[in-house]
Enzyme design. Structure first.
Site, short mmCIF file in Angstrom:
data_model
loop_
_atom_site.label_atom_id
_atom_site.label_comp_id
_atom_site.label_asym_id
_atom_site.label_seq_id
_atom_site.Cartn_x
_atom_site.Cartn_y
_atom_site.Cartn_z
N HIS A 104 0.85 -1.20 0.00
CA HIS A 104 0.00 0.00 0.00
C HIS A 104 0.88 1.25 0.00
CE1 HIS A 104 -4.25 -1.43 1.37
NE2 HIS A 104 -3.67 -2.34 0.61
N TYR B 84 -9.43 5.87 7.36
CA TYR B 84 -9.64 6.19 8.77
C TYR B 84 -10.66 7.32 8.80
CZ TYR B 84 -5.29 3.66 9.85
OH TYR B 84 -4.32 2.69 10.00
N PRO C 200 -4.61 0.64 18.54
CA PRO C 200 -4.38 0.12 17.18
C PRO C 200 -4.48 1.18 16.08
CG PRO C 200 -6.51 -0.57 17.98
CD PRO C 200 -5.82 0.10 19.13
N LYS D 40 0.75 -0.01 15.08
CA LYS D 40 2.16 -0.09 15.48
C LYS D 40 2.49 -1.31 16.34
CE LYS D 40 3.48 3.32 13.19
NZ LYS D 40 4.09 2.91 11.93
N TYR E 81 3.79 6.69 9.89
CA TYR E 81 2.95 5.54 9.55
C TYR E 81 3.77 4.43 8.87
CZ TYR E 81 -1.40 3.11 8.37
OH TYR E 81 -2.42 2.17 8.30
C1 PHB Z 1 -6.44 -4.06 10.73
O1 PHB Z 1 -6.40 -4.36 9.52
O2 PHB Z 1 -6.87 -4.84 11.61
C2 PHB Z 1 -5.94 -2.70 11.15
C3 PHB Z 1 -5.35 -1.88 10.19
C4 PHB Z 1 -4.88 -0.62 10.56
C5 PHB Z 1 -5.03 -0.20 11.87
C6 PHB Z 1 -5.63 -1.03 12.83
C7 PHB Z 1 -6.08 -2.28 12.46
O3 PHB Z 1 -4.59 1.04 12.23
#
Ligand code: PHB
Ligand code: APR
Length: 390
Positions: free
Chosen positions: A72, A201, A293, A297, A385
């Site tokens: 990505h 997000y 989450p 990280k 990130y």
């Molecule tokens: C996930 O795919 O479970 C996931 C991806 C990004 C995040 C948190 C969880 O920031």
């Protein structure tokens, strides 16, 4: 029984460390209180920094990750009805992340360990580290009604947030830093195609939402929920309706729904224990720290901990020097705290905090508006990130 390094915990931390040690000819045994299937039944995040990808390659267990993982180059922030894409690849001079589920990564490490003769003792109960303040540490555990002892040179505490290793040092000067967030994440896994080719997000007045994925056929979604919610109170339909309500209309209408194959609520906390070394016992991964989450990280911090500890262990066994192990805690904590800060800042930016009131909401919206128009702000977010250097 005797080994050079006793590893407590067969999650990503223990498995990555164990494989690097095996590859270097350093004898090690992994103990876990549950079995392989239980460990693989836990659904966890799946965004890998380049450092994590590189470490998987060094273990020799990275083939399926490269075959099935999804590179990505960016992700999007959704707020006030619009989307802003953070072009990580452009803003960081070519860096990217790999989307590949932690469950798959853990299974790959387990399979590779078995194929390379690594010893893992599952269903080991009452695992206890002993005498790690002295020169002759050992670990005891019970299995099939028999108490066993493993003598070793060093112990790696890779046993997660609820493990025995950090609990064993509470009276040895450990300092715990913690922040608990006033909400949880309700996550749903479904075999439906992702709504977008990258992660989204979303900051919405109804609460945070995240659109993630495991493959082109399997999606992972989250919505922020009150800590008082229970997963039984959330039907699949209610989840899909709430997710779509928190996304821009043009995205919401493209969400493909389907039956959940996993649904759970997880609390969010920031946590760090200092220091990470107690004599011949070293804390690694979730045993040492927890991140919300939001910044993806957790797994990636486990990778940098393993990287630093393995460097120290290699020097200990090849040059009979302690210098690498002596600096493990300081080196790991510098990167840990940077990731803690980033994860905290993304959590504060993207979630609804009722106690913050209308002023807090306006501050969030203005920061997101600033992010949408500032290359400098986007670069700072992008470089955190994709992962700061080890
Ligand atoms: C996930 O795919 O479970 C996931 C991806 C990004 C995040 C948190 C969880 O920031
Ligand atoms: N004795 C033996 N094993 C234990 C004990 C104990 N007392 N307590 C916990 N364990 C085992 C657990 O069963 C688990 O398999 O330790 C392992 C810890 O694994 P994780 O919790 O996955 O921690 P870690 O390997 O550091 O991986 C960190 O996993 O939890 C996610 O979000 C986290 O992505 C991050 C990554």
């Amino acid at each position: 029984m005797r080994t050079q390094v006793a590893i407590i915990g067969s999650g990503p931390s223990g498995l990555m460390l164990g494989q690097l040690l095996t590859n270097a000819g350093i004898d090690n045994i992994i103990l876990d209180r549950v079995d392989r299937d239980y460990i693989l039944g836990r659904i966890r995040a799946g965004v890998l920094e380049q450092g994590m990808v590189d470490l998987m390659d060094r273990t020799g267990a990275g083939a399926r990750m490269h075959k099935e993982g999804l590179p990505h180059d960016g992700f999007s922030l959704s707020f006030s009805g619009r989307m802003t894409r953070i072009d990580m690849n452009k803003l960081t001079g070519g860096k990217r992340v790999m989307v590949y589920g932690q469950t798959e990564l853990t299974a790959d490490l387990m399979d590779h360990r078995a194929a390379t003769g690594g010893v893992t003792i599952y269903n080991a109960s009452g695992v206890t580290p002993h005498d790690f303040d002295g020169d002759s540490p050992y670990v005891t555990y019970e299995k099939d009604g028999v108490t066993h002892r493993i003598d070793c040179d060093l112990i790696a505490g890779c046993d997660g947030f609820h493990g025995v290793c950090r609990a064993s040092v509470q009276d040895k000067g450990v300092q715990n830093f913690e922040k608990v967030y006033p909400f949880g994440w309700l996550g749903l896994l479904a075999d439906v195609p992702p709504v977008h080719h990258e992660l989204i997000y979303a900051n919405h007045e109804r609460g945070f939402a995240l659109c993630s994925q495991r493959s082109k056929e399997r999606s992972r979604y989250y919505v922020q929920v009150p800590l008082s919610d229970e997963v039984e109170g959330w039907s699949d339909d209610a989840f899909w309706d709430e997710l779509r309500a928190r996304l821009p209309a043009d995205v919401a209408e493209k969400v493909v729904t389907g039956p959940s194959i996993e649904k759970s609520i997880a609390p969010l906390r920031s946590f760090v224990a200092e220091p990470l070394r107690f004599g011949r016992l070293f804390l690694v991964g979730d045993a040492a720290h927890i991140v919300p989450p939001t910044g993806a990280k957790g797994l990636n911090l486990a990778a940098s901990d393993v990287h630093y500890l393995f460097e120290g262990l290699q020097e200990f066994y090849s040059d009979k020097k302690w210098s690498g192990l002596d600096v493990y805690s300081e080196r790991a904590l510098r990167r840990i705290w940077k990731a803690e800060r980033f994860s905290w800042s993304m959590t504060m930016l993207m979630h609804r905090f009722p106690d913050e009131g209308a002023f807090g909401q306006k501050v969030q919206e203005s920061e997101l508006d600033y992010l949408s128009s500032s290359t400098a702000a986007q670069t700072a977010m992008a470089e955190n990130y994709v992962g700061l250097p080890y």
